[in-house]
Design a protein around this motif. Structure first.
Motif, PDB file in Angstrom:
ATOM      1  N   SER A  14       7.147  24.180 -16.124  1.00  0.00           N
ATOM      2  CA  SER A  14       6.831  22.823 -15.188  1.00  0.00           C
ATOM      3  C   SER A  14       5.497  22.941 -14.195  1.00  0.00           C
ATOM      4  O   SER A  14       5.074  24.166 -13.846  1.00  0.00           O
ATOM      5  CB  SER A  14       7.925  22.930 -13.972  1.00  0.00           C
ATOM      6  OG  SER A  14       9.091  22.666 -14.562  1.00  0.00           O
ATOM      7  N   LEU A  15       4.743  21.943 -14.558  1.00  0.00           N
ATOM      8  CA  LEU A  15       3.386  21.780 -13.733  1.00  0.00           C
ATOM      9  C   LEU A  15       3.491  20.948 -12.626  1.00  0.00           C
ATOM     10  O   LEU A  15       3.983  19.989 -12.580  1.00  0.00           O
ATOM     11  CB  LEU A  15       2.242  21.387 -14.878  1.00  0.00           C
ATOM     12  CG  LEU A  15       2.442  22.064 -16.182  1.00  0.00           C
ATOM     13  CD1 LEU A  15       1.419  21.257 -16.972  1.00  0.00           C
ATOM     14  CD2 LEU A  15       1.832  23.284 -16.126  1.00  0.00           C
ATOM     15  N   VAL A  16       2.863  21.100 -11.419  1.00  0.00           N
ATOM     16  CA  VAL A  16       2.922  20.557 -10.544  1.00  0.00           C
ATOM     17  C   VAL A  16       1.623  19.832 -10.263  1.00  0.00           C
ATOM     18  O   VAL A  16       0.544  20.007 -11.096  1.00  0.00           O
ATOM     19  CB  VAL A  16       2.918  21.597  -9.052  1.00  0.00           C
ATOM     20  CG1 VAL A  16       4.218  22.377  -8.875  1.00  0.00           C
ATOM     21  CG2 VAL A  16       1.821  22.391  -9.096  1.00  0.00           C
ATOM     22  N   CYS A  17       1.434  18.998  -9.370  1.00  0.00           N
ATOM     23  CA  CYS A  17       0.159  17.950  -8.903  1.00  0.00           C
ATOM     24  C   CYS A  17      -0.996  18.980  -8.843  1.00  0.00           C
ATOM     25  O   CYS A  17      -0.532  20.123  -7.883  1.00  0.00           O
ATOM     26  CB  CYS A  17       0.283  17.068  -7.829  1.00  0.00           C
ATOM     27  SG  CYS A  17       0.699  15.379  -8.464  1.00  0.00           S
ATOM     28  N   GLY A  18      -1.985  18.639  -9.519  1.00  0.00           N
ATOM     29  CA  GLY A  18      -3.192  19.537  -9.114  1.00  0.00           C
ATOM     30  C   GLY A  18      -3.280  20.491 -10.553  1.00  0.00           C
ATOM     31  O   GLY A  18      -2.970  20.324 -11.395  1.00  0.00           O
ATOM     32  N   ALA A  19      -3.996  21.763 -10.280  1.00  0.00           N
ATOM     33  CA  ALA A  19      -4.270  22.734 -11.159  1.00  0.00           C
ATOM     34  C   ALA A  19      -3.262  23.797 -11.324  1.00  0.00           C
ATOM     35  O   ALA A  19      -2.950  24.482 -10.445  1.00  0.00           O
ATOM     36  CB  ALA A  19      -5.892  23.221 -11.114  1.00  0.00           C
ATOM     37  N   SER A  20      -3.135  24.042 -12.784  1.00  0.00           N
ATOM     38  CA  SER A  20      -2.264  25.303 -13.051  1.00  0.00           C
ATOM     39  C   SER A  20      -2.834  26.106 -13.999  1.00  0.00           C
ATOM     40  O   SER A  20      -3.141  25.536 -15.146  1.00  0.00           O
ATOM     41  CB  SER A  20      -0.805  24.594 -13.595  1.00  0.00           C
ATOM     42  OG  SER A  20       0.021  23.926 -12.716  1.00  0.00           O
ATOM     43  N   ARG A  21      -3.055  27.279 -13.852  1.00  0.00           N
ATOM     44  CA  ARG A  21      -3.776  28.169 -14.552  1.00  0.00           C
ATOM     45  C   ARG A  21      -2.715  28.706 -15.677  1.00  0.00           C
ATOM     46  O   ARG A  21      -1.510  28.990 -15.417  1.00  0.00           O
ATOM     47  CB  ARG A  21      -4.415  29.341 -13.931  1.00  0.00           C
ATOM     48  CG  ARG A  21      -5.493  30.132 -14.844  1.00  0.00           C
ATOM     49  CD  ARG A  21      -6.126  31.112 -13.849  1.00  0.00           C
ATOM     50  NE  ARG A  21      -7.062  30.534 -12.913  1.00  0.00           N
ATOM     51  CZ  ARG A  21      -8.186  30.016 -13.096  1.00  0.00           C
ATOM     52  NH1 ARG A  21      -8.730  29.998 -14.167  1.00  0.00           N
ATOM     53  NH2 ARG A  21      -8.831  29.036 -12.229  1.00  0.00           N
ATOM     54  N   ILE A  22      -3.185  28.778 -16.888  1.00  0.00           N
ATOM     55  CA  ILE A  22      -2.483  29.482 -18.055  1.00  0.00           C
ATOM     56  C   ILE A  22      -2.645  30.998 -18.191  1.00  0.00           C
ATOM     57  O   ILE A  22      -3.840  31.194 -18.250  1.00  0.00           O
ATOM     58  CB  ILE A  22      -2.953  28.788 -19.523  1.00  0.00           C
ATOM     59  CG1 ILE A  22      -2.963  27.213 -19.309  1.00  0.00           C
ATOM     60  CG2 ILE A  22      -2.243  29.320 -20.811  1.00  0.00           C
ATOM     61  CD1 ILE A  22      -1.298  26.728 -19.043  1.00  0.00           C
ATOM     62  N   ASP A  23      -1.902  32.009 -18.218  1.00  0.00           N
ATOM     63  CA  ASP A  23      -1.754  33.239 -17.930  1.00  0.00           C
ATOM     64  C   ASP A  23      -1.667  33.995 -19.584  1.00  0.00           C
ATOM     65  O   ASP A  23      -1.698  35.079 -19.431  1.00  0.00           O
ATOM     66  CB  ASP A  23      -0.904  33.683 -17.132  1.00  0.00           C
ATOM     67  CG  ASP A  23       0.780  33.430 -17.600  1.00  0.00           C
ATOM     68  OD1 ASP A  23       0.843  32.892 -18.579  1.00  0.00           O
ATOM     69  OD2 ASP A  23       1.475  34.158 -16.995  1.00  0.00           O
ATOM     70  N   LEU A  37      -5.217  26.594 -26.333  1.00  0.00           N
ATOM     71  CA  LEU A  37      -5.486  26.657 -25.003  1.00  0.00           C
ATOM     72  C   LEU A  37      -5.454  28.228 -24.734  1.00  0.00           C
ATOM     73  O   LEU A  37      -4.611  29.011 -24.843  1.00  0.00           O
ATOM     74  CB  LEU A  37      -4.740  26.179 -23.796  1.00  0.00           C
ATOM     75  CG  LEU A  37      -4.722  24.710 -23.868  1.00  0.00           C
ATOM     76  CD1 LEU A  37      -3.821  24.103 -22.631  1.00  0.00           C
ATOM     77  CD2 LEU A  37      -6.086  23.798 -23.864  1.00  0.00           C
ATOM     78  N   ARG A  38      -6.734  28.960 -24.423  1.00  0.00           N
ATOM     79  CA  ARG A  38      -6.799  30.343 -23.929  1.00  0.00           C
ATOM     80  C   ARG A  38      -6.503  30.730 -22.966  1.00  0.00           C
ATOM     81  O   ARG A  38      -6.355  29.952 -21.741  1.00  0.00           O
ATOM     82  CB  ARG A  38      -8.212  30.827 -24.388  1.00  0.00           C
ATOM     83  CG  ARG A  38      -9.082  30.387 -25.840  1.00  0.00           C
ATOM     84  CD  ARG A  38      -8.414  31.357 -26.586  1.00  0.00           C
ATOM     85  NE  ARG A  38      -9.025  31.271 -27.882  1.00  0.00           N
ATOM     86  CZ  ARG A  38      -8.816  31.837 -29.142  1.00  0.00           C
ATOM     87  NH1 ARG A  38      -7.710  32.595 -29.271  1.00  0.00           N
ATOM     88  NH2 ARG A  38      -9.458  31.724 -29.997  1.00  0.00           N
ATOM     89  N   THR A  39      -6.128  31.890 -22.591  1.00  0.00           N
ATOM     90  CA  THR A  39      -5.770  32.514 -21.107  1.00  0.00           C
ATOM     91  C   THR A  39      -7.148  32.233 -20.228  1.00  0.00           C
ATOM     92  O   THR A  39      -8.176  32.368 -20.724  1.00  0.00           O
ATOM     93  CB  THR A  39      -5.984  33.953 -21.430  1.00  0.00           C
ATOM     94  OG1 THR A  39      -4.681  34.453 -22.215  1.00  0.00           O
ATOM     95  CG2 THR A  39      -5.469  34.640 -19.923  1.00  0.00           C
ATOM     96  N   GLY A  40      -6.663  31.803 -19.164  1.00  0.00           N
ATOM     97  CA  GLY A  40      -7.691  31.053 -17.888  1.00  0.00           C
ATOM     98  C   GLY A  40      -7.994  29.788 -17.940  1.00  0.00           C
ATOM     99  O   GLY A  40      -8.584  29.143 -17.226  1.00  0.00           O
ATOM    100  N   SER A  41      -7.239  29.101 -19.035  1.00  0.00           N
ATOM    101  CA  SER A  41      -7.425  27.526 -19.118  1.00  0.00           C
ATOM    102  C   SER A  41      -6.546  27.030 -18.099  1.00  0.00           C
ATOM    103  O   SER A  41      -5.839  27.630 -17.628  1.00  0.00           O
ATOM    104  CB  SER A  41      -7.093  26.896 -20.447  1.00  0.00           C
ATOM    105  OG  SER A  41      -7.798  27.457 -21.591  1.00  0.00           O
ATOM    106  N   VAL A  42      -7.048  25.889 -17.572  1.00  0.00           N
ATOM    107  CA  VAL A  42      -6.365  25.191 -16.333  1.00  0.00           C
ATOM    108  C   VAL A  42      -6.105  23.811 -16.840  1.00  0.00           C
ATOM    109  O   VAL A  42      -6.758  22.879 -17.619  1.00  0.00           O
ATOM    110  CB  VAL A  42      -7.358  25.030 -15.202  1.00  0.00           C
ATOM    111  CG1 VAL A  42      -6.492  24.087 -14.050  1.00  0.00           C
ATOM    112  CG2 VAL A  42      -7.566  26.373 -14.491  1.00  0.00           C
ATOM    113  N   ILE A  43      -4.725  23.388 -16.433  1.00  0.00           N
ATOM    114  CA  ILE A  43      -4.142  22.076 -16.920  1.00  0.00           C
ATOM    115  C   ILE A  43      -3.993  21.355 -15.433  1.00  0.00           C
ATOM    116  O   ILE A  43      -3.324  21.802 -14.687  1.00  0.00           O
ATOM    117  CB  ILE A  43      -2.794  22.149 -17.507  1.00  0.00           C
ATOM    118  CG1 ILE A  43      -2.977  22.746 -18.879  1.00  0.00           C
ATOM    119  CG2 ILE A  43      -2.247  20.888 -17.715  1.00  0.00           C
ATOM    120  CD1 ILE A  43      -1.643  23.009 -19.742  1.00  0.00           C
ATOM    121  N   ASP A  44      -4.775  20.178 -15.802  1.00  0.00           N
ATOM    122  CA  ASP A  44      -5.033  19.451 -14.322  1.00  0.00           C
ATOM    123  C   ASP A  44      -4.092  18.193 -14.404  1.00  0.00           C
ATOM    124  O   ASP A  44      -4.196  17.314 -15.348  1.00  0.00           O
ATOM    125  CB  ASP A  44      -6.448  19.060 -13.976  1.00  0.00           C
ATOM    126  CG  ASP A  44      -6.819  19.097 -12.631  1.00  0.00           C
ATOM    127  OD1 ASP A  44      -5.953  18.968 -11.693  1.00  0.00           O
ATOM    128  OD2 ASP A  44      -7.697  18.517 -12.249  1.00  0.00           O
TER     129      ASP A  44
END
Length: 201
Positions: free
Chosen positions: A112-121, A176-183
């Motif tokens: 689940s992604l919230v509004c704004g930026a979520s970092r991929i670990d 998507l690599r580690t550290g990518s951000v889904i906005d």
């Protein structure tokens, strides 16, 4: 499935799977009984894992080779049906069919992604997105920002309908690599998205 009278615009049917061991879903198909009145179907693993959504004229959903969704032993599945208004009494006999396979190389996962930026670990392949917002008519834009500075547009939705969330499936997985951000951005202050992905080994 048995035919039943349609008494509401949204109906939810829960069914036990009867499974005594875990099974692996490699694909599924919604089979509309009364296609003329069905606007959408949402398939869940109870209590809250969404397998996917169906809207006309979707065909069967088949996961990529080597990918499957775990259906736990003893679980229940729910089918949520959204109907059009009708001036005459209607009945429906819709159902869903699963395609099963062996234990996969990679398991389909959800986040689940919230509004704004979520970092991929971890390194992932993004397979699908289901955007959500509280306001009818809200616009939603979802992009991925990679560590190297490149930007990958994932979904642009000019007018969102809360009653009918739609899953957008990518033709090929978006790596998507580690550290990518889904906005996730929206004109509505209350937005979110469900991400279907597989972790890369």
């Amino acid at each position: 499935p048995t035919a039943h009278p349609v008494s509401a615009l949204t109906e939810r049917i829960e069914l036990p799977t009867g499974l005594v061991e875990d099974r692996w879903i490699t694909g599924w198909e919604f089979i509309p009984g009364n296609r003329s009145i069905i606007e959408q179907a949402v398939l869940w693993i109870v209590p809250g894992t969404v397998i996917g959504t169906w809207t006309p004229p979707d065909a069967a959903i088949v996961f990529p080779s080597g990918v499957a969704e775990r259906l736990p032993a003893g679980s229940r599945v729910a089918l949520e049906l959204h109907y059009k208004k009708s001036s005459t009494p209607q009945t429906d006999q819709s159902g869903v069919a699963f395609q099963f396979g062996g234990r996969p190389r990679r398991e389909l996962r959800h986040r689940s992604l919230v509004c704004g930026a979520s970092r991929i670990d971890r390194d992932i392949d993004a397979l699908a997105l289901t955007p959500r917002a509280s306001g009818a008519g809200a616009s939603i834009e979802i992009v991925a920002r990679r560590p190297d500075g490149t930007v990958e547009p994932l979904c642009v939705l000019p007018r969102y309908e809360p009653a009918y969330p739609i899953t957008y499936r990518f033709r090929a997985g978006v790596r998507l690599r580690t550290g990518s951000v889904i906005d996730v951005r929206s004109s509505s202050p209350d937005c979110a998205a469900e991400l279907d992905f597989i972790a890369r080994q």
